[in-house]
Design a protein around this motif. Sequence first.
Motif, mmCIF file in Angstrom:
data_model
loop_
_atom_site.group_PDB
_atom_site.id
_atom_site.type_symbol
_atom_site.label_atom_id
_atom_site.label_comp_id
_atom_site.label_asym_id
_atom_site.label_seq_id
_atom_site.Cartn_x
_atom_site.Cartn_y
_atom_site.Cartn_z
ATOM 1 N N ALA A 51 30.592 53.781 37.435
ATOM 2 C CA ALA A 51 31.615 54.544 38.170
ATOM 3 C C ALA A 51 33.018 54.195 37.688
ATOM 4 N N LEU A 52 33.207 52.954 37.247
ATOM 5 C CA LEU A 52 34.533 52.518 36.787
ATOM 6 C C LEU A 52 34.820 52.909 35.351
ATOM 7 N N LEU B 52 40.157 47.749 35.577
ATOM 8 C CA LEU B 52 40.686 48.989 36.146
ATOM 9 C C LEU B 52 41.371 49.858 35.095
ATOM 10 N N GLU B 53 42.067 49.216 34.176
ATOM 11 C CA GLU B 53 42.795 49.969 33.145
ATOM 12 C C GLU B 53 41.902 50.402 31.991
ATOM 13 N N ALA C 110 44.396 51.703 43.458
ATOM 14 C CA ALA C 110 43.938 52.083 42.119
ATOM 15 C C ALA C 110 42.454 52.440 42.110
ATOM 16 N N LEU C 111 41.636 51.649 42.787
ATOM 17 C CA LEU C 111 40.203 51.945 42.836
ATOM 18 C C LEU C 111 39.935 53.223 43.612
ATOM 19 N N ALA D 188 42.799 37.999 38.780
ATOM 20 C CA ALA D 188 43.585 39.229 38.872
ATOM 21 C C ALA D 188 43.754 39.907 37.514
ATOM 22 N N ASP D 189 43.929 39.123 36.447
ATOM 23 C CA ASP D 189 44.121 39.711 35.115
ATOM 24 C C ASP D 189 42.880 40.450 34.639
ATOM 25 N N VAL D 190 41.711 39.849 34.839
ATOM 26 C CA VAL D 190 40.457 40.494 34.422
ATOM 27 C C VAL D 190 40.226 41.753 35.246
ATOM 28 N N PHE D 191 40.444 41.661 36.558
ATOM 29 C CA PHE D 191 40.262 42.818 37.417
ATOM 30 C C PHE D 191 41.175 43.965 36.973
#
Length: 96
Positions: free
Chosen positions: A94-95, A64-65, A11-12, A57-60
Amino acid sequence: MSDIVAAAVEALGAKLGDAGIDGSAKFVIEGEGALIIDSDGVRASDDDADVTLTADADVFQSILEGDINPTSAFMSGKLSVDGDMGMAMKLASALA
């Protein structure tokens, strides 16, 4: 490598494209593993980096979304940053 880290690398990589970043950043996904973003792109690794960002994992996934802004996650304590804050800010841009 966990499935979550593998999915995060993919994804990244898609989000950042082939450009990578100037410097290096490590995302540590608690309980899953780590990935590195640098001038070579994105890969699963626990190498040293200029800045280390740690979240569950949820925060990451939310970052991303685009559901959570990385700066907001940091300010609310959901994302910890260790190292070069300037590099963290470049990565956040960048994200976005």
